[in-house]
Design an enzyme around this catalytic site. Structure first.
Site, PDB file in Angstrom:
ATOM      1  N   CYS A  95      -9.381 -30.120  18.222  1.00  0.00           N
ATOM      2  CA  CYS A  95      -8.709 -31.254  18.868  1.00  0.00           C
ATOM      3  C   CYS A  95      -8.369 -30.918  20.326  1.00  0.00           C
ATOM      4  O   CYS A  95      -7.816 -29.853  20.610  1.00  0.00           O
ATOM      5  CB  CYS A  95      -7.426 -31.604  18.098  1.00  0.00           C
ATOM      6  SG  CYS A  95      -6.552 -33.001  18.822  1.00  0.00           S
ATOM      7  N   CYS A 127      -0.802 -29.877  21.481  1.00  0.00           N
ATOM      8  CA  CYS A 127       0.452 -29.820  20.718  1.00  0.00           C
ATOM      9  C   CYS A 127       0.748 -28.353  20.360  1.00  0.00           C
ATOM     10  O   CYS A 127      -0.071 -27.694  19.694  1.00  0.00           O
ATOM     11  CB  CYS A 127       0.339 -30.653  19.449  1.00  0.00           C
ATOM     12  SG  CYS A 127      -0.267 -32.324  19.782  1.00  0.00           S
ATOM     13  N   CYS A 152       0.389 -26.797  16.726  1.00  0.00           N
ATOM     14  CA  CYS A 152      -0.741 -27.170  15.864  1.00  0.00           C
ATOM     15  C   CYS A 152      -1.892 -26.161  15.864  1.00  0.00           C
ATOM     16  O   CYS A 152      -2.412 -25.778  16.915  1.00  0.00           O
ATOM     17  CB  CYS A 152      -1.260 -28.543  16.283  1.00  0.00           C
ATOM     18  SG  CYS A 152      -2.489 -29.193  15.118  1.00  0.00           S
ATOM     19  N   CYS A 207      -3.280 -39.116   1.516  1.00  0.00           N
ATOM     20  CA  CYS A 207      -3.151 -39.144   2.979  1.00  0.00           C
ATOM     21  C   CYS A 207      -4.258 -38.305   3.612  1.00  0.00           C
ATOM     22  O   CYS A 207      -4.393 -37.124   3.310  1.00  0.00           O
ATOM     23  CB  CYS A 207      -1.803 -38.552   3.398  1.00  0.00           C
ATOM     24  SG  CYS A 207      -0.399 -39.290   2.549  1.00  0.00           S
ATOM     25  N   CYS A 219      -3.226 -43.574   3.164  1.00  0.00           N
ATOM     26  CA  CYS A 219      -2.601 -43.313   4.462  1.00  0.00           C
ATOM     27  C   CYS A 219      -3.589 -42.493   5.291  1.00  0.00           C
ATOM     28  O   CYS A 219      -4.277 -41.637   4.731  1.00  0.00           O
ATOM     29  CB  CYS A 219      -1.315 -42.510   4.261  1.00  0.00           C
ATOM     30  SG  CYS A 219      -0.507 -42.030   5.811  1.00  0.00           S
ATOM     31  N   CYS A 233       4.233 -44.804   9.229  1.00  0.00           N
ATOM     32  CA  CYS A 233       4.777 -43.514   8.792  1.00  0.00           C
ATOM     33  C   CYS A 233       4.979 -42.703  10.067  1.00  0.00           C
ATOM     34  O   CYS A 233       4.002 -42.312  10.719  1.00  0.00           O
ATOM     35  CB  CYS A 233       3.789 -42.818   7.854  1.00  0.00           C
ATOM     36  SG  CYS A 233       4.283 -41.141   7.405  1.00  0.00           S
ATOM     37  N   ARG A 268      10.649 -38.403   4.141  1.00  0.00           N
ATOM     38  CA  ARG A 268       9.732 -37.489   3.450  1.00  0.00           C
ATOM     39  C   ARG A 268      10.067 -36.045   3.774  1.00  0.00           C
ATOM     40  O   ARG A 268      10.117 -35.650   4.942  1.00  0.00           O
ATOM     41  CB  ARG A 268       8.285 -37.750   3.880  1.00  0.00           C
ATOM     42  CG  ARG A 268       7.980 -39.196   4.090  1.00  0.00           C
ATOM     43  CD  ARG A 268       6.516 -39.409   4.310  1.00  0.00           C
ATOM     44  NE  ARG A 268       5.855 -39.417   3.031  1.00  0.00           N
ATOM     45  CZ  ARG A 268       4.553 -39.530   2.869  1.00  0.00           C
ATOM     46  NH1 ARG A 268       3.767 -39.579   3.907  1.00  0.00           N
ATOM     47  NH2 ARG A 268       4.033 -39.554   1.674  1.00  0.00           N
TER      48      ARG A 268
HETATM   49  N1  SAM Z   1      -4.137 -35.744  15.314  1.00  0.00           N
HETATM   50  C1  SAM Z   1      -3.283 -36.616  14.629  1.00  0.00           C
HETATM   51  C2  SAM Z   1      -1.931 -36.749  15.269  1.00  0.00           C
HETATM   52  O1  SAM Z   1      -1.548 -35.897  16.025  1.00  0.00           O
HETATM   53  O2  SAM Z   1      -1.263 -37.733  14.991  1.00  0.00           O
HETATM   54  C3  SAM Z   1      -3.128 -36.310  13.161  1.00  0.00           C
HETATM   55  C4  SAM Z   1      -2.915 -34.930  12.628  1.00  0.00           C
HETATM   56  S1  SAM Z   1      -1.399 -34.109  13.030  1.00  0.00           S
HETATM   57  C5  SAM Z   1      -1.791 -32.545  12.331  1.00  0.00           C
HETATM   58  C6  SAM Z   1      -0.133 -34.828  12.020  1.00  0.00           C
HETATM   59  C7  SAM Z   1       1.275 -34.331  12.205  1.00  0.00           C
HETATM   60  O3  SAM Z   1       1.471 -33.125  11.490  1.00  0.00           O
HETATM   61  C8  SAM Z   1       1.721 -33.984  13.614  1.00  0.00           C
HETATM   62  O4  SAM Z   1       2.096 -35.114  14.335  1.00  0.00           O
HETATM   63  C9  SAM Z   1       2.916 -33.081  13.377  1.00  0.00           C
HETATM   64  O5  SAM Z   1       4.111 -33.822  13.346  1.00  0.00           O
HETATM   65  C10 SAM Z   1       2.605 -32.470  11.995  1.00  0.00           C
HETATM   66  N2  SAM Z   1       2.306 -31.036  12.154  1.00  0.00           N
HETATM   67  C11 SAM Z   1       1.165 -30.492  12.619  1.00  0.00           C
HETATM   68  N3  SAM Z   1       1.225 -29.148  12.641  1.00  0.00           N
HETATM   69  C12 SAM Z   1       2.462 -28.826  12.180  1.00  0.00           C
HETATM   70  C13 SAM Z   1       3.137 -27.585  11.968  1.00  0.00           C
HETATM   71  N4  SAM Z   1       2.581 -26.416  12.272  1.00  0.00           N
HETATM   72  N5  SAM Z   1       4.389 -27.630  11.458  1.00  0.00           N
HETATM   73  C14 SAM Z   1       4.957 -28.817  11.161  1.00  0.00           C
HETATM   74  N6  SAM Z   1       4.363 -30.011  11.348  1.00  0.00           N
HETATM   75  C15 SAM Z   1       3.139 -30.027  11.850  1.00  0.00           C
HETATM   76 FE1  SF4 Z   2      -4.531 -32.705  17.744  1.00  0.00          FE
HETATM   77 FE2  SF4 Z   2      -2.928 -31.231  16.210  1.00  0.00          FE
HETATM   78 FE3  SF4 Z   2      -1.917 -32.589  18.247  1.00  0.00          FE
HETATM   79 FE4  SF4 Z   2      -2.832 -33.938  16.074  1.00  0.00          FE
HETATM   80  S1  SF4 Z   2      -1.105 -32.532  16.143  1.00  0.00           S
HETATM   81  S2  SF4 Z   2      -3.190 -34.424  18.216  1.00  0.00           S
HETATM   82  S3  SF4 Z   2      -4.538 -32.590  15.492  1.00  0.00           S
HETATM   83  S4  SF4 Z   2      -3.399 -30.893  18.388  1.00  0.00           S
END
Ligand code: SAM
Ligand code: SF4
Ligand code: DTB
Length: 348
Positions: free
Chosen positions: A75, A79, A82, A119, A150, A210, A282
């Protein structure tokens, strides 16, 4: 007791458990009012949150969801929490979008196991048209199995949201992650306003929202207040509000940040419960690192949903047998006195 669905209040006093306005549905929360809730003695806060839970969710019980990463890694967003970001220094193999058959095979198993909501997550900044067609077919297939569907695919415009709505999608997950102030320390490749714009497109299309965030990223309590204020003052509260406890992942920018105090985590759930009384809160990522007692307290404070299964998206979750045992020990039900299918079916 009647439940008011929308109501604005101009009261600026700090609410008390006997105050009707304290648990009404409002969209005008001030930071001061939310801070006052956070600062309540723990017992008073939990009493208030649990009372709200009983009042608005008396028969609802525990909702069971399962995640599947349908497109992992690669991606372009940054973030800081992530594992799937190209900016993370991590050896995660990026995959192509899974085939529809493979996704429906996993969903079929989830249905047979008694899961309620399936989901699907994709590591995209936003989906391409061709990919969206495929996801829409996945949603149609998941719905045909009798599951709620979802997806979380990144940012959407109105046309994309409408296509997902037409496929029968029940929920779209898109988190704001933190307060407006802390957001820029977490992600720099998109703005919080862009996230809010997507949420508006999802709403316009008639899909349930959500939307929640993460705690334990090094943010302050004031940031947790700011995050909950942003959610609670949306024109409509999200139907689902995931509260994630950071899963610290080696190689990500926030790998050393986690470890929020357990009672502060429960306070965050409790305040979310009070300021968004009709939403399902949740208890999302991080359960693997929580004691059974901390999870039980989180459910008492107002959480009404968990993700089950060995894996979340890329990180691990409590073993299913351990979760089944915990649910049995708690005597949790799906609705009043209705067994949780996911627990019952495991006995076959
Ligand atoms: N790329 C999409 C987005 O950012 O909306 C979908 C996938 S993203 C992995 C979904 C959510 O998972 C993120 O917005 C974040 O809140 C949560 N998330 C991701 N990595 C995480 C982590 N290491 N610990 C806790 N929550 C996490
Ligand atoms: Fe990409 Fe992870 Fe950010 Fe979702 S949370 S936009 S998968 S970097
Ligand atoms: C949400 O708020 N939490 C889930 C779901 N929405 C998509 C994802 C948690 C991901 C935890 C980190 C991982 O497994 O990669």
């Amino acid at each position: 007791m009647s439940i008011r669905t929308t109501e604005s209040s101009t009261n600026s006093h700090s609410p008390s458990p006997s105050d009707e306005n304290a648990t009404s549905v409002r969209h005008d929360w001030t930071r001061e009012q939310i801070t006052t809730l956070f600062n309540l003695p723990f017992d008073d806060l939990l009493y208030r949150a649990h009372t709200t839970q009983r009042r608005y969710h008396a028969d609802r019980g525990l909702q069971i969801s399962q995640l599947l990463s349908i497109k992992t890694g690669g991606c372009p967003e940054d973030c800081g929490y992530c594992s799937q970001s190209v900016h993370a220094e991590i050896d995660l193999k990026a995959t192509a979008l899974m085939s529809i058959d493979a996704v429906l095979e996993a969903a079929t198993q989830a249905k047979a196991d008694g899961v309620q909501r399936f989901c699907m997550g994709a590591a995209w900044r936003s989906p391409r048209d061709r990919d969206l067609d495929q996801v829409c077919e996945m949603v149609e297939g998941v719905k045909a199995l009798g599951l709620e569907a979802c997806v979380t695919l990144g940012m959407l415009n109105n046309t994309q949201a409408q296509r997902l709505a037409d496929s029968g999608l029940d929920y779209y997950n898109h988190n704001i992650d933190s307060s407006p102030e802390y957001y820029t320390s977490v992600t720099t490749t998109r703005t919080l306003q862009e996230r809010l714009d997507t949420l508006e497109c999802v709403r316009n299309a008639g899909i349930n929202v959500c939307c929640g965030g993460i705690v334990g990223m090094g943010e302050s309590r004031a940031d947790r207040v700011g995050m909950l204020q942003t959610l609670a003052n949306l024109p409509e509260h999200p139907e689902s509000v995931p509260v994630n406890s950071l899963m610290p992942i080696e190689g990500t920018r926030l790998e050393h940040k986690s470890d929020i105090d357990g009672l502060e985590f429960v306070r965050t759930i409790a305040v979310a419960r009070i300021v968004m009384p009709t939403s399902v809160i949740r208890l999302s990522s991080g359960r693997e690192h929580m004691s059974d007692e901390l999870q039980a307290l989180s459910l008492f404070a107002g959480a009404g949903s968990v993700f089950i299964g060995e894996k979340l998206l890329t990180t691990s979750n409590p073993a299913p047998d351990k979760d089944r045992e915990l649910i049995r020990r708690l005597g949790a039900t799906s609705q009043e006195s209705t067994p949780i299918q996911w627990v019952e079916k495991s006995q076959r």
